[in-house]
Design a protein around this motif. Structure first.
Motif, PDB file in Angstrom:
ATOM      1  N   VAL A   1     -26.546  17.678  30.545  1.00 29.97           N
ATOM      2  CA  VAL A   1     -25.282  16.539  30.171  1.00 29.97           C
ATOM      3  C   VAL A   1     -25.178  16.713  28.973  1.00 29.97           C
ATOM      4  O   VAL A   1     -25.830  16.634  28.106  1.00 29.97           O
ATOM      5  N   ARG A   2     -23.828  17.265  28.601  1.00 28.37           N
ATOM      6  CA  ARG A   2     -23.579  17.021  27.276  1.00 28.37           C
ATOM      7  C   ARG A   2     -23.083  15.781  26.599  1.00 28.37           C
ATOM      8  O   ARG A   2     -22.397  15.091  27.160  1.00 28.37           O
ATOM      9  N   VAL A   3     -23.800  15.328  25.676  1.00 27.94           N
ATOM     10  CA  VAL A   3     -23.607  13.952  25.168  1.00 27.94           C
ATOM     11  C   VAL A   3     -23.180  13.818  23.561  1.00 27.94           C
ATOM     12  O   VAL A   3     -23.645  14.803  22.643  1.00 27.94           O
ATOM     13  N   LEU A   4     -22.120  13.219  23.276  1.00 30.89           N
ATOM     14  CA  LEU A   4     -21.834  12.836  21.974  1.00 30.89           C
ATOM     15  C   LEU A   4     -21.931  11.469  21.600  1.00 30.89           C
ATOM     16  O   LEU A   4     -21.987  10.459  22.296  1.00 30.89           O
ATOM     17  N   LEU A   5     -22.818  11.351  20.168  1.00 28.04           N
ATOM     18  CA  LEU A   5     -23.144   9.996  19.748  1.00 28.04           C
ATOM     19  C   LEU A   5     -22.194   9.630  18.624  1.00 28.04           C
ATOM     20  O   LEU A   5     -21.667  10.306  17.820  1.00 28.04           O
TER      21      LEU A   5
ATOM     22  N   LEU B   1     -34.381  11.275  20.988  1.00 30.98           N
ATOM     23  CA  LEU B   1     -34.788  10.817  22.259  1.00 30.98           C
ATOM     24  C   LEU B   1     -33.972  11.639  23.221  1.00 30.98           C
ATOM     25  O   LEU B   1     -34.796  12.075  24.488  1.00 30.98           O
ATOM     26  N   LEU B   2     -32.721  11.740  23.261  1.00 28.98           N
ATOM     27  CA  LEU B   2     -31.941  12.608  24.140  1.00 28.98           C
ATOM     28  C   LEU B   2     -31.927  14.029  24.416  1.00 28.98           C
ATOM     29  O   LEU B   2     -32.180  14.685  25.531  1.00 28.98           O
ATOM     30  N   ASP B   3     -32.107  14.677  23.173  1.00 28.27           N
ATOM     31  CA  ASP B   3     -32.444  16.215  23.230  1.00 28.27           C
ATOM     32  C   ASP B   3     -33.763  16.409  23.688  1.00 28.27           C
ATOM     33  O   ASP B   3     -34.178  17.555  24.339  1.00 28.27           O
TER      34      ASP B   3
ATOM     35  N   VAL C   1     -27.347  16.957  23.080  1.00 31.45           N
ATOM     36  CA  VAL C   1     -26.405  16.352  22.094  1.00 31.45           C
ATOM     37  C   VAL C   1     -25.553  17.524  21.357  1.00 31.45           C
ATOM     38  O   VAL C   1     -26.142  18.350  20.886  1.00 31.45           O
ATOM     39  N   VAL C   2     -24.363  17.030  21.786  1.00 37.18           N
ATOM     40  CA  VAL C   2     -23.277  18.126  21.206  1.00 37.18           C
ATOM     41  C   VAL C   2     -22.493  17.762  20.058  1.00 37.18           C
ATOM     42  O   VAL C   2     -21.798  18.377  19.301  1.00 37.18           O
ATOM     43  N   GLY C   3     -22.926  16.658  19.581  1.00 39.18           N
ATOM     44  CA  GLY C   3     -22.069  16.121  18.460  1.00 39.18           C
ATOM     45  C   GLY C   3     -22.476  14.752  18.096  1.00 39.18           C
ATOM     46  O   GLY C   3     -23.073  13.841  18.803  1.00 39.18           O
TER      47      GLY C   3
ATOM     48  N   GLU D   1     -16.054  18.448  23.833  1.00 37.96           N
ATOM     49  CA  GLU D   1     -15.966  18.322  25.266  1.00 37.96           C
ATOM     50  C   GLU D   1     -17.261  17.536  25.824  1.00 37.96           C
ATOM     51  O   GLU D   1     -17.963  18.280  26.838  1.00 37.96           O
ATOM     52  N   PRO D   2     -17.480  16.612  25.618  1.00 37.99           N
ATOM     53  CA  PRO D   2     -18.955  15.877  26.028  1.00 37.99           C
ATOM     54  C   PRO D   2     -18.586  15.440  27.363  1.00 37.99           C
ATOM     55  O   PRO D   2     -17.672  15.113  28.006  1.00 37.99           O
TER      56      PRO D   2
END
Length: 214
Positions: free
Chosen positions: A9-13, A27-29, A36-38, A54-55
């Motif tokens: 799952v691609r996540v942007l913070l 935590l997420l990685d 985490v993609v950005g 494109e998260p």
């Protein structure tokens, strides 16, 4: 349209505190199904990075300089509606919660949540579940409870079954699997439920169920 989950799952913070972003990224990685993609330091960056990265999920703070999280949620979802916005903030007052959900956020967590609840919330949001901190739900229900409960609308037994499972945070596919019906049928039932109880989205429906079906 079926919502297919791609892993990781691609996540942007989106948070204006670098230390918070670093902690969340670590935590997420560390989870094998999340990447985490950005990272964005304000709402404007979150909107821009959402178009580029494109998260699947944006983990969104509300209080940020420039463009705040609620405005960013509304604008980035207008540009990329398939992204899910999960609020992660320190604020649990009813007005902020309702504004965030009205802007299109699929869930609402607090920053002092257990780290594993944040991980679970991101995965649930990616599946179009509606993760909601119990304290936030309690705030909405207790502050909004004025006078006797209204008479329940005429929901069919199957619609009630679907609504109860949605209130537990299940995505449409999970509801269908639990009830032995297709995801398309679940969506039809949910559309009927939304119309009859007077809500516009599954998060509001889940809150309604927790208040009226317990």
């Amino acid at each position: 349209m079926n919502h297919e989950i791609r892993y990781p799952v691609r996540v942007l913070l989106a948070d204006d505190h670098a230390l918070v972003r670093a902690g969340l990224a670590a935590l997420l990685d560390a989870h094998p199904q999340i990447a985490v993609v950005g990272e964005a330091a304000d709402g404007g960056q979150a909107i821009e990075l959402t178009q580029n990265a494109e998260p699947d999920v944006v983990l969104m703070d509300l209080s940020m300089p420039g463009v705040d999280g609620i405005t960013a949620t509304r604008e980035l979802l207008a540009l990329r509606p398939q992204t899910q916005v999960l609020v992660l903030t320190s604020f649990s007052d009813r007005d902020r919660v309702r504004d965030a959900l009205a802007a299109g956020a699929i869930g609402y967590l607090l920053k002092d949540s257990d780290p594993q609840d944040v991980v679970a919330g991101v995965l649930a949001a990616a599946k179009q579940g509606s993760p909601l901190d119990p304290r936030v739900a309690r705030t909405l229900l207790t502050e909004g409870a004025v006078g006797p409960k209204p008479q329940l609308p005429p929901l069919s037994p199957r619609e009630l079954d679907v609504l109860r499972l949605v209130a537990k945070g299940m995505a449409n596919k999970q509801v269908g699997r639990a009830l032995g019906i297709s995801e398309r049928t679940v969506k039809v039932h949910l559309g009927n439920v939304f119309r009859r109880i007077g809500v516009q989205d599954r998060t509001s429906a889940a809150l309604w169920a927790r208040e009226n079906l317990t």
